[in-house]
Each structure stands twice: as C-alpha cells, then as structure tokens.
Design an enzyme around this catalytic site. Structure first.
Site, PDB file in Angstrom:
ATOM      1  N   SER A 102       0.461  -0.902   0.205  1.00 46.59           N
ATOM      2  CA  SER A 102      -0.329  -0.245   0.000  1.00 46.59           C
ATOM      3  C   SER A 102       0.908   1.304   0.049  1.00 46.59           C
ATOM      4  O   SER A 102       1.536   1.522  -0.852  1.00 46.59           O
ATOM      5  CB  SER A 102      -0.594  -0.241   0.892  1.00 46.59           C
ATOM      6  OG  SER A 102      -2.318   0.855   1.064  1.00 46.59           O
ATOM      7  N   ASP A 130      -8.835  -5.897  -5.059  1.00 50.12           N
ATOM      8  CA  ASP A 130      -9.211  -4.990  -3.835  1.00 50.12           C
ATOM      9  C   ASP A 130      -9.365  -4.804  -4.107  1.00 50.12           C
ATOM     10  O   ASP A 130      -9.775  -3.463  -5.469  1.00 50.12           O
ATOM     11  CB  ASP A 130      -7.441  -4.724  -4.381  1.00 50.12           C
ATOM     12  CG  ASP A 130      -6.571  -3.434  -3.539  1.00 50.12           C
ATOM     13  OD1 ASP A 130      -8.001  -2.804  -2.743  1.00 50.12           O
ATOM     14  OD2 ASP A 130      -5.664  -3.740  -3.484  1.00 50.12           O
ATOM     15  N   HIS A 189      -7.453  -6.533  -0.656  1.00 51.27           N
ATOM     16  CA  HIS A 189      -6.042  -5.295  -0.405  1.00 51.27           C
ATOM     17  C   HIS A 189      -4.761  -5.950   0.139  1.00 51.27           C
ATOM     18  O   HIS A 189      -3.587  -5.703   0.244  1.00 51.27           O
ATOM     19  CB  HIS A 189      -6.446  -4.267   0.488  1.00 51.27           C
ATOM     20  CG  HIS A 189      -5.382  -3.049   0.411  1.00 51.27           C
ATOM     21  ND1 HIS A 189      -4.865  -1.880  -0.862  1.00 51.27           N
ATOM     22  CD2 HIS A 189      -5.167  -2.236   1.543  1.00 51.27           C
ATOM     23  CE1 HIS A 189      -4.037  -1.891  -0.454  1.00 51.27           C
ATOM     24  NE2 HIS A 189      -4.098  -1.524   0.351  1.00 51.27           N
TER      25      HIS A 189
END
Length: 263
Positions: A109, A214, A242
């Site tokens: 991320s 995601d 995710h």
C-alpha cells in the site's frame, strides 16, 4: 554497527536524523528483506505473518513503524508535501545505520509507494522488490474511494478497533483524516502524480502482486507498474483483496520466498 538478529522476533529503537524510530527484526539469514507498512500501519500490525514465518535461517526480515506511526512517536505524523518520499529517504538512512548496505524491499500500500521511490533513488541498496496494493498515481476513482472512508465513524467496529488500540480514538481520527486530505491534495495540486517518473529508474528485479478484488487499489495500478518498470512481472491472486499478505500468508510468503531466492 551491531545488527540484531535472532530467530524470534525482537523489537528495537534507533535514532535517525533526530527521530526515534521503532523497528522489529526476525531471522538469521544473510539475505535481508525490509518490510514497509501501509497507511497508519506498523511492523506489528502489518507484517506479523512475515516476521513470524517468512523470516528464518535463509532470510532476515526487518520492518519499521514509519515516523508518526506506532511507536515511532513523538512527534506526530507530518503529512507534508512528499511525505512518502521523505519516508523513503529516512528508511534508507535507517537501514544504513543498522549496517545493511543491500536488501530486498517488501512494500504494501503506502509502503509500496515508498518502496518504488527507494528503488529508484537508491538502486545500489535494493537487490529485489515486491510491491502489492501500491500505486504510482491517483485517479478520480481513487480519490472518491478515500473520501468515502474519511469519516471513521462510518467504519465498522471491527475495522476501527485495531487502530484505536494503537493510537487512541482522537489521534487515529486526526491522522486518518490527515492521510486522506494529503492524497486529495496530491490529486488536486500535482495531477495525482505520486511517483510516475521514478518507475523508469527502477532496475532491480521487481514482483508486483495484486488481489483482483482489491477495493482500495484497482487493477489498473498494478498493470501500470508492470508495464512501466522494465524488470517487473505481475502476479494476480484471484480471490485477494487489499491485504493479501495477511489474508493468505502461506501462499504469499511462498511466492515471495521463491522470488527472492530465484537463481
């Protein structure tokens, strides 16, 4: 400098550029992997399965609490312009301080964005890189996703509780809102460019892993990375969202270990 290494996880602090940074380390391998957490993430919250299971006699795993997150406080998080690039520079300095001149990057991320910047800026330090849930630019769709989750009062208790346990309700609220606002500002003032120009500078072998489901980072971002990093390959996890490394740790760790030890 002394390098803490042990099969069991251990926690340490180090002073870098005037900031007290918290980090965890596990494993005794000569090869080192540095794990970079996501937004408001810490070594403990974001990389438990990697510190516990990926680390061993073939791999030393290190992860940090970025400045303003976890136990790398005070001071509080500063969402200045290019805050992730400042993280990249500080992370490189931390690894140098710990005595590691060459290492792999595992970035999730926000940590994926930081990893991309590190690989571009410090190519002599980065041996390989794995990125998942990261992006080099922001779209209107991305910004709408972030705006829709800015108000933590709309989150479920299950989603809020872990972060409130780390930060307390007020710091969590203020920091999360600051994170969303920082990305909105990048979209509005920089055209959404997070690190587009860095991609062509990345030379290390790179694995892009992406969950097809995601909800935070659409697949186009993984595809853009794989198409614009010369050394990249893209692997999808069909049922992944995710947090693929936390939801499917055995499959994810196997994929990473095979990539890092590829001859």
């Amino acid at each position: 400098m002394w390098r803490p290494r042990c099969r069991e996880r251990s926690e340490h602090q180090v002073m870098v550029d005037g900031l007290q940074l918290n980090y965890e380390v596990a494993g005794t391998g000569d090869k080192v992997a540095f794990c970079l957490p996501g937004a408001l993430g810490t070594a403990k919250s974001d990389f438990g399965p990697q510190l516990s299971s990926l680390a061993g006699d073939k791999l030393t795993v290190i992860s940090w609490d970025p400045p303003g997150y976890g136990k790398s406080r005070p001071p509080p998080r500063n969402f200045c312009k290019d805050f992730l690039r400042k993280d990249a520079i500080l992370a490189s300095q931390m690894m140098e301080t710990l005595g590691h001149g060459k290492y792999a990057l595992l970035g999730w991320s926000d940590g994926g964005i930081t990893a991309l910047m590190m690989a571009a800026m410090f190519p002599h330090q980065v041996s390989e890189m794995v990125v998942w849930g990261g992006n080099a630019f922001l779209t209107e769709e991305d910004i709408n996703i972030y705006k829709n989750i800015r108000d933590i009062n709309k989150w479920s208790e299950r989603m809020r509780a872990p972060l409130e346990a780390i930060y307390g309700k007020e710091y969590f609220r203020a920091t999360w809102e600051g994170w969303v606002d920082a990305f909105v500002k990048v979209y509005e003032e920089e055209g959404g460019d997070l690190c587009l120009s860095d991609l062509e500078k990345i030379l290390c072998p790179t694995l892009i892993v992406h969950g097809r489901k995601d909800p935070m980072v659409p697949c186009q971002h993984a595809e853009h990375l794989s198409e614009n990093i010369k050394t990249a390959e893209l692997v999808y996890m069909d049922d992944g969202k995710h947090n693929i490394h936390l939801r499917y740790p055995e499959e994810f760790n196997k994929l990473v270990m095979e990539f890092l030890h590829r001859k």
